[in-house]
Design a protein around this motif. Structure first.
Motif, PDB file in Angstrom:
ATOM      1  N   GLY A 123      -5.188   4.717  -7.302  1.00  0.00           N
ATOM      2  CA  GLY A 123      -5.517   3.563  -6.471  1.00  0.00           C
ATOM      3  C   GLY A 123      -4.807   3.577  -5.133  1.00  0.00           C
ATOM      4  O   GLY A 123      -3.906   4.387  -4.881  1.00  0.00           O
ATOM      5  N   PRO A 124      -5.149   2.633  -4.241  1.00  0.00           N
ATOM      6  CA  PRO A 124      -4.574   2.598  -2.886  1.00  0.00           C
ATOM      7  C   PRO A 124      -3.182   1.972  -2.815  1.00  0.00           C
ATOM      8  O   PRO A 124      -2.457   2.179  -1.850  1.00  0.00           O
ATOM      9  CB  PRO A 124      -5.579   1.739  -2.113  1.00  0.00           C
ATOM     10  N   CYS A 125      -2.820   1.189  -3.847  1.00  0.00           N
ATOM     11  CA  CYS A 125      -1.521   0.498  -3.833  1.00  0.00           C
ATOM     12  C   CYS A 125      -0.525   1.208  -4.746  1.00  0.00           C
ATOM     13  O   CYS A 125      -0.894   1.922  -5.666  1.00  0.00           O
ATOM     14  CB  CYS A 125      -1.680  -0.951  -4.292  1.00  0.00           C
ATOM     15  N   ALA A 126       0.751   0.982  -4.452  1.00  0.00           N
ATOM     16  CA  ALA A 126       1.795   1.595  -5.270  1.00  0.00           C
ATOM     17  C   ALA A 126       1.758   1.023  -6.683  1.00  0.00           C
ATOM     18  O   ALA A 126       1.657  -0.190  -6.866  1.00  0.00           O
ATOM     19  CB  ALA A 126       3.162   1.341  -4.643  1.00  0.00           C
ATOM     20  N   MET A 127       1.820   1.905  -7.668  1.00  0.00           N
ATOM     21  CA  MET A 127       1.906   1.460  -9.053  1.00  0.00           C
ATOM     22  C   MET A 127       3.246   0.760  -9.269  1.00  0.00           C
ATOM     23  O   MET A 127       4.277   1.193  -8.759  1.00  0.00           O
ATOM     24  CB  MET A 127       1.805   2.669 -10.001  1.00  0.00           C
ATOM     25  N   TYR A 128       3.218  -0.320 -10.011  1.00  0.00           N
ATOM     26  CA  TYR A 128       4.454  -0.995 -10.413  1.00  0.00           C
ATOM     27  C   TYR A 128       4.234  -1.454 -11.848  1.00  0.00           C
ATOM     28  O   TYR A 128       3.801  -2.572 -12.098  1.00  0.00           O
ATOM     29  CB  TYR A 128       4.753  -2.169  -9.478  1.00  0.00           C
ATOM     30  N   ARG A 129       4.509  -0.573 -12.790  1.00  0.00           N
ATOM     31  CA  ARG A 129       4.118  -0.790 -14.180  1.00  0.00           C
ATOM     32  C   ARG A 129       5.312  -0.668 -15.122  1.00  0.00           C
ATOM     33  O   ARG A 129       6.158   0.220 -14.961  1.00  0.00           O
ATOM     34  CB  ARG A 129       3.041   0.220 -14.583  1.00  0.00           C
ATOM     35  N   LEU A 130       5.349  -1.578 -16.088  1.00  0.00           N
ATOM     36  CA  LEU A 130       6.344  -1.541 -17.159  1.00  0.00           C
ATOM     37  C   LEU A 130       5.704  -0.961 -18.416  1.00  0.00           C
ATOM     38  O   LEU A 130       4.609  -1.377 -18.803  1.00  0.00           O
ATOM     39  CB  LEU A 130       6.845  -2.961 -17.458  1.00  0.00           C
ATOM     40  N   ILE A 131       6.387   0.003 -19.034  1.00  0.00           N
ATOM     41  CA  ILE A 131       5.947   0.509 -20.329  1.00  0.00           C
ATOM     42  C   ILE A 131       6.918  -0.010 -21.380  1.00  0.00           C
ATOM     43  O   ILE A 131       8.105   0.308 -21.358  1.00  0.00           O
ATOM     44  CB  ILE A 131       5.940   2.053 -20.386  1.00  0.00           C
ATOM     45  N   ARG A 175       0.856  -1.182   0.000  1.00  0.00           N
ATOM     46  CA  ARG A 175       0.000   0.000   0.000  1.00  0.00           C
ATOM     47  C   ARG A 175       0.891   1.229   0.000  1.00  0.00           C
ATOM     48  O   ARG A 175       2.002   1.206   0.503  1.00  0.00           O
ATOM     49  CB  ARG A 175      -0.923   0.002   1.217  1.00  0.00           C
ATOM     50  N   SER A 176       0.407   2.303  -0.580  1.00  0.00           N
ATOM     51  CA  SER A 176       1.226   3.496  -0.721  1.00  0.00           C
ATOM     52  C   SER A 176       0.608   4.669   0.021  1.00  0.00           C
ATOM     53  O   SER A 176      -0.612   4.860   0.026  1.00  0.00           O
ATOM     54  CB  SER A 176       1.375   3.849  -2.207  1.00  0.00           C
ATOM     55  N   ASP A 177       1.486   5.460   0.653  1.00  0.00           N
ATOM     56  CA  ASP A 177       1.045   6.694   1.299  1.00  0.00           C
ATOM     57  C   ASP A 177       0.966   7.838   0.295  1.00  0.00           C
ATOM     58  O   ASP A 177       0.538   8.938   0.637  1.00  0.00           O
ATOM     59  CB  ASP A 177       2.024   7.087   2.419  1.00  0.00           C
ATOM     60  N   VAL A 178       1.433   7.582  -0.939  1.00  0.00           N
ATOM     61  CA  VAL A 178       1.418   8.627  -1.974  1.00  0.00           C
ATOM     62  C   VAL A 178      -0.004   8.732  -2.533  1.00  0.00           C
ATOM     63  O   VAL A 178      -0.504   7.803  -3.168  1.00  0.00           O
ATOM     64  CB  VAL A 178       2.421   8.311  -3.106  1.00  0.00           C
ATOM     65  N   SER A 179      -0.641   9.869  -2.286  1.00  0.00           N
ATOM     66  CA  SER A 179      -2.028  10.062  -2.712  1.00  0.00           C
ATOM     67  C   SER A 179      -2.090  11.043  -3.879  1.00  0.00           C
ATOM     68  O   SER A 179      -1.825  12.234  -3.722  1.00  0.00           O
ATOM     69  CB  SER A 179      -2.856  10.595  -1.532  1.00  0.00           C
ATOM     70  N   ILE A 180      -2.356  10.511  -5.057  1.00  0.00           N
ATOM     71  CA  ILE A 180      -2.460  11.348  -6.255  1.00  0.00           C
ATOM     72  C   ILE A 180      -3.916  11.340  -6.711  1.00  0.00           C
ATOM     73  O   ILE A 180      -4.376  10.402  -7.367  1.00  0.00           O
ATOM     74  CB  ILE A 180      -1.505  10.846  -7.361  1.00  0.00           C
ATOM     75  N   LYS A 181      -4.625  12.367  -6.313  1.00  0.00           N
ATOM     76  CA  LYS A 181      -6.056  12.447  -6.624  1.00  0.00           C
ATOM     77  C   LYS A 181      -6.334  13.269  -7.884  1.00  0.00           C
ATOM     78  O   LYS A 181      -7.280  13.011  -8.616  1.00  0.00           O
ATOM     79  CB  LYS A 181      -6.810  13.070  -5.434  1.00  0.00           C
ATOM     80  N   ASN A 182      -5.488  14.271  -8.119  1.00  0.00           N
ATOM     81  CA  ASN A 182      -5.690  15.139  -9.282  1.00  0.00           C
ATOM     82  C   ASN A 182      -4.822  14.658 -10.443  1.00  0.00           C
ATOM     83  O   ASN A 182      -3.609  14.844 -10.437  1.00  0.00           O
ATOM     84  CB  ASN A 182      -5.348  16.585  -8.918  1.00  0.00           C
ATOM     85  N   THR A 183      -5.435  14.025 -11.426  1.00  0.00           N
ATOM     86  CA  THR A 183      -4.670  13.520 -12.578  1.00  0.00           C
ATOM     87  C   THR A 183      -4.986  14.308 -13.849  1.00  0.00           C
ATOM     88  O   THR A 183      -4.768  13.830 -14.960  1.00  0.00           O
ATOM     89  CB  THR A 183      -4.967  12.021 -12.801  1.00  0.00           C
TER      90      THR A 183
END
Length: 672
Positions: free
Chosen positions: A271-279, A235-243
């Motif tokens: 989302g509530p969890c940390a993103m872990y994405r490959l582009i 889970r991540s404490d980073v809250s990004i609400k404005n995208t």
């Protein structure tokens, strides 16, 4: 434990023979047992002598008759007659006089070899042989063929491995829990080891191979999961609400593929969890634009964003392009690299720590202990294959479960992506920006070199620029490879004296590289002679021609990456591969390059030609080696092994045998 004992414990292995075995990476009894065959020869079919045909390879069983030798010195010929119920054959060996005492007249032996033209009797030259007994090792069965070294023969190695298995059989541990064995219908490990070396029949061989391939793919994926720490699930404490990115104006329109990937990233960030994405995206597909928009969203929500690049050249390029966009919005961007002067570095570190710098770009200097981030929200790794797993995770650990974005311009086949990124979400940018043209590619030998220089000259006269790539940097570094240093001087003096030519390679100081690349970008340099330092990320739209010397020295995906430095503008671009190699693999690589510009298609072929070990550097990662499994061929086993590894990760502490196995394969690499 017997498996860990020195290989000299096995009979018939003394100090000299043990030294020979070390050349094969065999030090312990366990190493000897896991020295798996590279192929097999079916000697299970016994052919009657009368049915042998010229040119065929046969195994016969015959009674030894008279044996005699003739000749002298280096021309000794040993002949022996053998017979079965159907007829007689003559066996002939050259320069092996000791064979006169190797056979017992009237006893039965197996012989394997090629049938030669016959006069009175069929003839077999230099056959393998083995006395008929209750249990055969080298005949009348499926016989293993091993990688060998000096003074170690197939027959000798089979005997040593047989003795090692017999000696340590009870110590071969079954480390899979019953849940995995039963769910995936896997053969017991002891039985698999026995049958991979000495299969009782074809069915047992395939079952053994499936089990051991499953082992390798399972442990590889579980090791990666343990090394990465399953960042995705935290889970991540980073809250990004404005995208909303409407205020951030890019100088071009996003492609539909870029827009699709941006939507996937926005969903992750919210989302509530940390993103872990490959582009994943081919060269020039616009990954950096997507990364820049992602950074903007993090910064717009009060967080810092970090972009780590593998080289100072690429980091500086990212800094220049991103800073030009962010400075208009009042966002301060800094560059952190090893070449900064002490005062500049101190100022940059202070800006990062006090949140004055919101966008931080750099090399692996970003993960040094002295770097303290104020509010790290997004971590981006560019050209991820250049970094080890630990470097990437070290950067992520600089924050409190920040979002992680990994970019790769090296297209990876899905089967391989499952291994490297089994715990990541994958986005693919499979569309090039409008106006991009495919690069016309040609493969020639060195006879055409001067004609290629004429083509380069024409491009420069049209106002364009060119790259010339060589694989070495100093004379004598590698035999028969063009030296970049002497080669650049030759080009200047002999072929293109009227043009501006510069040289760039890895041994130059970072400031020198930056000056040269800046000059090339501004059009002050006509031809850039380079090593693979320009392989990734370098973006000069005016460069339309690339010549790659000694193309056989590069892998297929690397050639594709290099070619990606041209064709970045709207003008027609060209790539010429020069090679005098007669290798079939080189010919296949060059043919593929001339036929397609599709990076994913090239990646599939590269995996097929080179194998997975080379492809993603198992040794570089410190990961378990694949001795049996083939990621290209074993896709079905790979998928099953991934499911099992995901289950094992969640139940890891319950199974001591499994933990021991990982500790043996990955000593010191995993905190368990």
């Amino acid at each position: 434990m017997k498996l860990n004992e020195d290989v000299e414990i096995i009979k018939n292995i003394g100090p000299a023979r043990a030294n020979h075995l070390r050349r094969l990476g065999i030090y312990t009894v366990g190493d000897l047992i896991e020295h798996f065959p590279r192929e097999y020869e079916d000697r299970s079919i016994i052919t009657p002598i009368a049915q042998m045909e010229e040119g065929g390879i046969y195994t016969i069983c015959g009674i030894c008759g008279n044996i005699k030798t003739s000749g002298f010195r280096q021309r000794i010929v040993t002949r022996m007659m053998v017979k079965d119920d159907t007829g007689e054959a003559e066996l002939i060996w050259f320069n092996q006089p000791y064979l006169k005492d190797a056979f017992i007249k009237g006893e039965e032996y197996y012989f394997t070899g090629r049938a030669e033209p016959k006069n009175k009797y069929p003839v077999i030259l230099s056959p393998d042989y083995e006395k008929k007994r209750e249990h055969q090792l080298n005949s009348a069965r499926i016989v293993p063929i091993y990688p060998l070294t000096y003074k170690i023969t197939q027959k000798l190695l089979r005997g040593l491995i047989r003795d090692a298995i017999d000696y340590a059989f009870s110590d071969i541990e079954e480390y899979f829990p019953e849940e995995i064995l039963s769910s995936y219908v896997l053969m017991d490990r002891r039985e698999a080891i026995e049958n991979i070396h000495f299969p009782s029949d074809e069915k047992m061989f395939f079952s053994a191979r499936r089990r051991l391939a499953f082992d390798e793919l399972f442990t590889l994926q579980l090791s990666l999961m343990l090394m990465k720490g399953k960042i995705k699930r935290s889970r991540s404490d980073v809250s990004i609400k404005n995208t909303d990115t409407s205020e951030f104006i890019l100088p071009f329109e996003l492609t539909s593929a870029q827009k699709r990937v941006m939507e996937e990233i926005k969903k992750d960030l919210e989302g509530p969890c940390a993103m872990y994405r490959l582009i994943q995206g081919d060269v020039g597909s616009g990954k950096t634009a997507v990364a820049t928009l992602s950074c903007y969203m993090a910064i717009n929500n009060g967080y810092q964003a970090v972009l780590m690049a593998p080289t100072e050249v690429l980091a500086a390029q990212h800094f220049n392009s991103i800073n030009a966009l962010f400075s208009k919005l009042g966002i301060e961007t800094v560059l952190l690299s090893g070449s900064l002067k002490k005062r500049e570095k101190e100022e940059t570190l202070l800006k990062i720590e006090n949140n004055q710098a919101q966008m931080i770009i750099g090399t692996h200097a970003l993960i040094q202990e002295r770097v303290n981030y104020h509010s790290l929200g997004l971590v981006i790794t560019d050209e991820q294959h250049r970094f080890g797993v630990k470097q990437r995770s070290a950067l992520a650990r600089k924050g409190k479960a920040p979002h992680v974005l990994v970019m790769s311009a090296t297209p990876i086949p899905r089967s391989l992506a499952l291994v490297l990124y089994g715990d990541m979400d994958v986005s693919v940018i499979d569309e090039l920006p409008p106006g991009r043209k495919s690069v016309e590619t040609f493969g020639v030998d060195s006879r055409y070199r001067e004609r290629v220089y004429c083509l380069i000259k024409k491009e420069i006269e049209r106002g364009r620029q060119a790259y010339i790539v060589c694989p070495a940097i100093e004379e004598g570094e590698t035999l028969d490879i063009k030296s970049v240093i002497t080669y650049a001087e030759e080009i200047k003096k002999r072929y293109l004296p009227e043009f501006s030519i510069e040289l760039i390679h890895g041994k130059l100081k970072p400031s020198q590289k930056e000056t040269i690349m800046d000059g090339f970008l501004k059009g002050e340099i006509d031809v850039l002679v380079a090593t693979t330092v320009i392989e990734v990320g370098v973006n000069v739209p005016n460069a339309t021609f690339m010549l790659i010397e000694n193309a056989e020295r590069f892998g297929l995906s690397q050639l594709h990456q290099l070619r990606g430095r041209v064709g970045r503008g709207s003008d027609k671009s060209y790539c010429v591969l020069i090679s005098d190699s007669k290798s079939k693999i080189t010919a296949q690589r060059i043919k593929a390059m001339t036929k397609t510009n599709d990076g994913f298609e090239i990646a599939e072929l590269d995996l097929k030609l080179r194998g997975p070990g080379d492809f993603f550097g198992i040794r570089q990662h410190g990961l378990p080696e694949l001795k049996i499994a083939d990621i290209y061929k074993d896709k079905e086993i790979l998928t099953e092994a991934r499911k099992a590894a995901l289950w094992a990760y969640d139940n890891y502490d319950k199974y001591k045998g499994l933990k021991r196995r990982i500790e043996i394969l990955m000593p010191g690499n995993i905190d368990i």
